[in-house]
Scaffold this active site. Structure first.
Site, PDB file in Angstrom:
ATOM      1  N   LYS A   1     -15.997 -32.139  -1.666  1.00 52.79           N
ATOM      2  CA  LYS A   1     -15.952 -31.161  -2.358  1.00 52.79           C
ATOM      3  C   LYS A   1     -17.297 -31.074  -2.575  1.00 52.79           C
ATOM      4  CE  LYS A   1     -14.596 -29.015  -7.149  1.00 52.79           C
ATOM      5  NZ  LYS A   1     -13.051 -29.429  -7.864  1.00 52.79           N
TER       6      LYS A   1
ATOM      7  N   SER B   1     -10.180 -25.264  -8.557  1.00 57.15           N
ATOM      8  CA  SER B   1     -11.404 -25.167  -7.852  1.00 57.15           C
ATOM      9  C   SER B   1     -11.606 -25.943  -6.558  1.00 57.15           C
ATOM     10  CB  SER B   1     -12.409 -25.886  -8.823  1.00 57.15           C
ATOM     11  OG  SER B   1     -12.124 -26.649  -9.198  1.00 57.15           O
TER      12      SER B   1
ATOM     13  N   SER C   1      -7.451 -28.829 -10.460  1.00 53.47           N
ATOM     14  CA  SER C   1      -8.171 -28.709  -9.382  1.00 53.47           C
ATOM     15  C   SER C   1      -8.360 -29.448  -8.235  1.00 53.47           C
ATOM     16  CB  SER C   1      -9.359 -28.300  -9.386  1.00 53.47           C
ATOM     17  OG  SER C   1     -10.310 -26.660 -10.390  1.00 53.47           O
TER      18      SER C   1
HETATM   19  N1  GLN Z   1      -8.649 -24.342 -13.796  1.00 54.95           N
HETATM   20  C1  GLN Z   1      -9.408 -25.262 -14.090  1.00 54.95           C
HETATM   21  C2  GLN Z   1      -9.867 -24.133 -15.277  1.00 54.95           C
HETATM   22  O1  GLN Z   1     -10.719 -22.962 -14.489  1.00 54.95           O
HETATM   23  C3  GLN Z   1      -9.301 -26.180 -13.696  1.00 54.95           C
HETATM   24  C4  GLN Z   1     -10.227 -26.369 -13.175  1.00 54.95           C
HETATM   25  C5  GLN Z   1     -10.473 -27.653 -12.611  1.00 54.95           C
HETATM   26  O2  GLN Z   1      -9.769 -29.087 -13.209  1.00 54.95           O
HETATM   27  N2  GLN Z   1     -11.645 -27.645 -12.118  1.00 54.95           N
HETATM   28  O3  GLN Z   1     -10.842 -25.562 -15.679  1.00 54.95           O
END
Ligand code: GLN
Length: 490
Positions: free
Chosen positions: A78, A153, A177
């Site tokens: 990532k 994400s 994420s």
């Molecule tokens: N969807 C969550 C957010 O928008 C989690 C994001 C993540 O785990 N980086 O913060």
């Protein structure tokens, strides 16, 4: 040999048995990326040294010298995780030109095990989002249906594994994420216990919630990768000193006597009936494997999203203060220092990131600290307490990963709250620090993958991987590929 049908563990054994060279393996995946990335936008950067590394590893093996446990295995990382000499943007214009001078600890460990970083995957900017639509480098498409999001994400990491562009990807999970995109793309994604894997070199979003973990086809492959990346690191003071078992060793243990709690609060309104029935079917499969199930409660679940969306933006507002145009970032033209700070941050961050910074700054401001941050920290402790209670009764907690299957691109663009609410089942594990895994458990009538989530006691990733592996030994969902990206038929 049909490489596309092999998971990471099988690739590693074929590589070590000499059935396949690292060069052939890397070339295969580079070619897949070349064919597929244009339509999916899963990778933002491809390594130009991967083939060279493969040649070195092949030469080392041929000369009889020792090679590491992942020798020749391609790994996608990532783009919020630092790779020395390879651009690391966190999906942001702010870091568009940032080339880290060092590797994140997990990248170092993968390289020391002779894994090969093949490229960097697209993500929501600074890991804020659930759809990978908020990337400066454009949205990622879901390989199961190009008009759907891959989740986020770590959407690029999930899409690349699902579309056979890499057998393994590394993601990060602050509130879901790794697990939610794994669920949307039909792969296996593990968020380890907070502290299990070093965060050194992970571009921070919310430091008390962030964890790095593997995204693979199978639980067995996740066990292989976790065994390499886990463990104490002096460079991360929150990394735990707990021993790291070889997670691949306990996979075959039967589930007899394992107690699984079905979380009542994860089957409330808002859950798509198709997802529900699929998760209920999966429960029966686990029962048939010897697990005992019962209903449990995590009573503070209805407050988890609100708590997360105070804690995470507060920490983000503080972490992102460093992007000021002075050091390693994009810098806007300006005539004085203050203007430079303002212009840089105005132009360098996208809207979602700015929204979070504003929310967090507001919640931390002196007049509101008690009402928001302090209160959220208290509720967080109650959520942790719920888990402590539940794990007094059961070994694992089961539920859906996400209330729905992958939504359409643009569906939630004008309604951030709807997007935030969909994190309901994933954020609690981060707030409590416990490990959780998402595994494929079915396909919806419209042809989209459905994910099942299992959560365990802190540092009991072994139990998650064992249950997931046992489930995958008798089901075929993890081996079902998106129709668009099936490899050549054998
Ligand atoms: N969807 C969550 C957010 O928008 C989690 C994001 C993540 O785990 N980086 O913060």
């Amino acid at each position: 040999m049909e490489i596309s049908n092999l998971g990471a563990s099988e690739l590693v054994s074929h590589l070590s048995a000499g059935h396949l060279t690292a060069v052939d393996c890397i070339q295969y995946f580079l070619q897949r990326i070349e064919q597929t990335n244009q339509s999916l936008n899963a990778f933002v950067n491809i390594s130009d040294t991967a083939l060279q590394r493969a040649r070195e590893i092949d030469a080392r093996r041929a000369s009889g010298k020792p090679v590491g446990p992942l020798a020749g295995l391609p790994i996608a990382v990532k783009d919020g995780i630092c790779t020395s000499g390879l651009k690391t943007t966190a999906g942001s214009k702010m870091l568009e030109q940032f080339v880290p001078p060092y590797d994140a600890t997990i990248v170092r460990r993968l390289i020391d095990a002779d894994g090969i970083v093949i490229g960097k995957t697209n993500m929501d900017e600074f890991a804020m989002g659930s759809s990978t639509e908020h990337s400066h480098f454009g949205a990622v498409k879901n390989p199961w249906s190009l008009d759907r999001v891959p989740g986020g994400s770590s959407g690029g990491s999930a899409a690349c594994v699902a579309a056979d562009m890499s057998p393994v990807a590394i993601g990060s999970d602050t509130g879901g994420s790794i697990r939610q995109p794994a669920s949307f793309c039909g792969i296996t994604g593990l968020k380890p216990t907070y502290g299990r894997v070093s965060r050194y070199g992970l571009i921070a979003f919310a430091s008390s919630l962030d964890q790095i973990g593997p995204m693979t086809r199978t639980a067995k492959d996740s066990a292989l990768i976790l065994s390499v990346i886990a463990g104490h690191d002096v460079k991360d003071s929150t990394s735990a000193k707990n021993d790291v078992p070889d997670f691949t060793r306990s996979l075959e243990k039967p589930l007899t006597g394992v107690r699984i709690g079905i979380c009542r609060e994860h089957f409330d309104e808002g859950l798509d009936p198709e997802v529900e029935s699929c998760v209920r079917e999966a429960t029966k499969v686990l029962e048939s494997l010897g697990a005992a199930t019962c209903e449990i409660h995590l009573p503070h679940t209805p407050y988890a999203v609100a708590t997360y969306y105070v804690v995470a933006p507060c920490e983000a507002s503080s972490n992102l203060a460093r992007y000021d145009g002075v050091r390693y970032t994009y810098r806007a033209a300006a005539t004085d220092l203050e203007q430079m700070y303002c212009q840089t941050r105005a132009a360098g961050f996208g809207d979602e990131v700015k929204q979070r910074i504003m929310l967090g700054t507001y919640a931390l401001s002196s007049g509101y600290y008690d009402a928001f941050y302090l209160k959220a920290s208290r509720v967080r402790r109650m959520i942790k307490h719920d888990y402590d209670q539940a794990f007094g009764e059961v070994d694992l907690i089961l539920g859906p990963t996400s209330p729905t299957t992958a939504f359409s691109i643009g569906e939630h663009s004008h309604n951030p709250l709807a997007m935030y609410l969909a994190d309901i089942y994933t954020v609690s594990a981060n707030l409590a620090g416990v490990p959780a895994i998402s595994i494929p458990a079915g396909i919806s009538a419209s042809g989209l993958p459905i994910g099942l989530q299992l959560q365990a006691r802190s540092f009991d990733e072994g139990a998650l991987l064992q249950a997931a592996h046992q489930f995958q030994s008798v089901t075929g969902w993890h081996a079902t590929k998106p129709p668009l990206y099936q490899g050549p038929q054998t």
